[in-house]
Design an enzyme around this catalytic site. Structure first.
Site, PDB file in Angstrom:
ATOM      1  N   CYS A   1      98.087   2.123  76.322  1.00  0.00           N
ATOM      2  CA  CYS A   1      97.321   3.358  76.512  1.00  0.00           C
ATOM      3  C   CYS A   1      97.805   4.165  77.706  1.00  0.00           C
ATOM      4  CB  CYS A   1      95.842   3.035  76.676  1.00  0.00           C
ATOM      5  SG  CYS A   1      95.116   2.240  75.220  1.00  0.00           S
TER       6      CYS A   1
ATOM      7  N   CYS B   1     120.411  -0.748  73.725  1.00  0.00           N
ATOM      8  CA  CYS B   1     121.341   0.243  74.260  1.00  0.00           C
ATOM      9  C   CYS B   1     122.735  -0.347  74.442  1.00  0.00           C
ATOM     10  CB  CYS B   1     120.836   0.776  75.602  1.00  0.00           C
ATOM     11  SG  CYS B   1     119.153   1.389  75.550  1.00  0.00           S
TER      12      CYS B   1
END
Length: 573
Positions: A460, A517
């Site tokens: 959140c 990545c």
């Protein structure tokens, strides 16, 4: 001498938009002699103005008149050589013609509508004299001049205005002498204070005003402190005409304007009627290529996209909900009338090119969100029957259905149907498993296969931070799903669920990885946003490790196995 007439048009078209056939000589002369826009653009009128003819002596004027008559005869002779018959002028010997508006009055029946000036005996209608008094009296220190240079007498002004209007004029004159101005909107009496020439002011095109324009601006522009209305001290126009003097603003107001940008333009009769007033600015020319050519029943042109079903009229006189001057609620920089528009099924209207760009961009951050498919005003899903936009919307809706399917599948596999958020009546997700799943789970689009993949639970606080900064930098190439990850081995694949639910730990801490990545390294989101040398974090070990399972030392790549099977083991305890 040979005369050639290549393409003879029987119509006269004025820059102000007025049209008349050349054979209607009376109306042609009346308009040309009274139209400020035509005179402003006429070489002949500008020449006469530069010669200051009206301020010369009687001998000069008589000579000038004889010269003009001689030139007129030659012009008429030349016209007849083209085979065009000149209309004979009707006799007006018993009529009086206003020397300003050129209207003709019967001297017997309409004598009370005309006025002969006392000093020069030139005849005007009372309305034109009244208009000249309004324009000149307060701006020329109580003087009003005829075009011949002679001054109106006090008797002229009093008789034409009448007692009540003359008193109002005198009251305004008294206010002006004390530098007091009456606001054109709220009529508040204000003290006018000249502005500073050192102020940097730009016109509507973003060009900085020159010294002459700034002097006029500082002497005339003011803003009412009561109602905040910006206005001109001299001509009383609101808003103030930045970069133009009052006469230039009047000419622009009377001129024909581009229907897209409102800038003065000329009528182009070679174009379809809907495009004849489009100016030559690159943006307007480009937008006109897709602008609808249809005229609506009300007489206004459609503002929609060419080939689409026509939109309801957006003109303020016809539209019940908003109008063409309202800003587009996607770009918030231009009115709706400045470009072709489309209307969603919900009824809201947007620029076609703005919505096209919005749909092409989709979402701005790494996580897949579907706000781009919703109307910015009512949040309903877009539904537009346009051959360019409709496929883009359908593609987005297909992706939405796929993410919803994956979310519900994950709710079932992770056995979350009994989460308190779904069973407590006070929860916002009470008995709403799909909304809960869409809120709880994060899905990302794989750069290689372009399919959505699970990226963990939504945090959140982190989601709020991303919402505050939607332009957070990321590389799409770093988003790779498990299936497309080149370092996954056969042993890592789940025999029951395959590679769809394989999770990786972050290489540098004890968290679930989201990013892959450089073709070699998995990162959680915090580590990905803070990449630096030697960033490995020590594992707290045992029950304190967030992963809750043995793993390789931080700094090494590791697959955690199938998340579904791992969840089943944890539930079985």
């Amino acid at each position: 001498m040979q005369f050639q007439q290549s393409e003879y048009s029987p119509q006269f078209f004025c820059n102000c938009g007025f049209q008349v056939v050349f054979s209607d000589t009376e109306n042609l002369i009346s308009h040309v002699d009274g139209c400020g826009v035509h005179q402003y653009n006429s070489q002949l009128y500008n020449l006469v103005e530069n010669l200051q003819v009206y301020s010369q002596n009687a001998q000069y004027l008589q000579t000038f008149r004889a010269e003009l008559i001689g030139i007129l005869r030659r012009v008429e002779t030349t016209i007849t050589l083209f085979g065009i018959e000149l209309q004979k002028q009707p006799s007006i010997e018993t009529k009086a013609k206003c020397m300003s508006c050129k209207k003709i009055f019967d001297t017997n029946k309409q004598f009370d509508l005309i006025w002969y000036l006392e000093n020069c005996q030139h005849v005007f209608c009372r309305k034109c004299i009244s208009d000249e008094i309004d324009k000149q009296y307060l701006n020329q220190s109580g003087r009003v001049n005829c075009f011949c240079g002679k001054q109106y007498t006090i008797q002229d002004i009093q008789q034409v205005l009448g007692e009540q209007n003359y008193k109002k004029l005198m009251d305004q004159w008294a206010l002006n002498n004390d530098n007091i101005i009456s606001c054109v909107h709220c009529q508040a009496k204000l003290y006018f204070e000249k502005g500073s020439n050192a102020e940097v002011v730009k016109d509507e095109k973003g060009v900085q005003l020159n010294q002459k324009q700034m002097e006029y601006y500082s002497n005339n522009r003011y803003k009412c402190t009561q109602c905040q209305t910006e206005q001109c001290k001299t001509c009383k126009k609101s808003p103030y005409h930045i970069g133009l003097n009052c006469q230039e603003a009047l000419v622009r107001a009377e001129a024909k304007k581009c229907r897209l940008c409102d800038q003065p333009t000329k009528i182009n009769l070679q174009q379809p009627e809907a495009l004849q007033t489009i100016c030559d600015q690159p943006d307007c020319v480009k937008r006109a290529q897709t602008l609808c050519l249809q005229k609506l029943k009300c007489g206004h042109f459609c503002q929609g996209v060419r080939g689409d079903q026509c939109l309801p009229c957006l003109n303020s006189n016809c539209s019940k909900q908003g109008d063409e001057d309202d800003y587009c609620n996607i770009c918030y920089t231009e009115g709706l009338k400045s470009a072709p528009c489309v209307q969603s099924q919900c009824g809201h209207v947007f620029h076609f090119h703005c919505l096209q760009q919005k749909l092409a961009t989709q979402w701005s951050g790494p996580r897949i969100v579907f706000n781009y498919l919703k109307c910015p005003l009512c949040q309903k899903l877009l539904s537009i029957n346009n051959p360019t936009l409709r496929p883009m919307i359908i593609k987005g809706l297909d992706l939405l259905k796929e993410v919803e399917r994956l979310c519900m599948e994950r709710v079932q596999l992770e056995k979350r149907m009994n989460d308190k958020e779904l069973i407590e009546p006070t929860s916002q997700f009470y008995q709403k498993p799909l909304e809960y799943a869409m809120f709880k789970f994060c899905y990302y689009e794989c750069f290689k296969c372009k399919k959505p993949y699970f990226g963990g639970l939504k945090d959140c606080q982190q989601a709020a931070q991303q919402q505050e900064d939607p332009k957070q930098e990321f590389k799409k190439e770093d988003l790779v799903c498990t299936k497309c990850c080149p370092i996954i081995s056969f042993e890592d694949k789940c025999p029951k669920h395959g590679a769809d639910y394989i999770d990786f730990k972050c290489r540098f801490c004890c968290s679930l990885a989201l990013w892959f990545c450089h073709g070699t390294t998995h990162y959680c989101d915090p580590c990905h946003r803070n990449i630096r040398p030697k960033m490995e974090k020590p594992c707290l070990g045992g029950d304190k490790c967030p992963l809750g399972m043995p793993h390789k030392p931080n700094g090494q790549e590791m697959a955690l196995g199938c998340s579904i099977c791992r969840a089943d083991r944890l539930l079985k305890g």
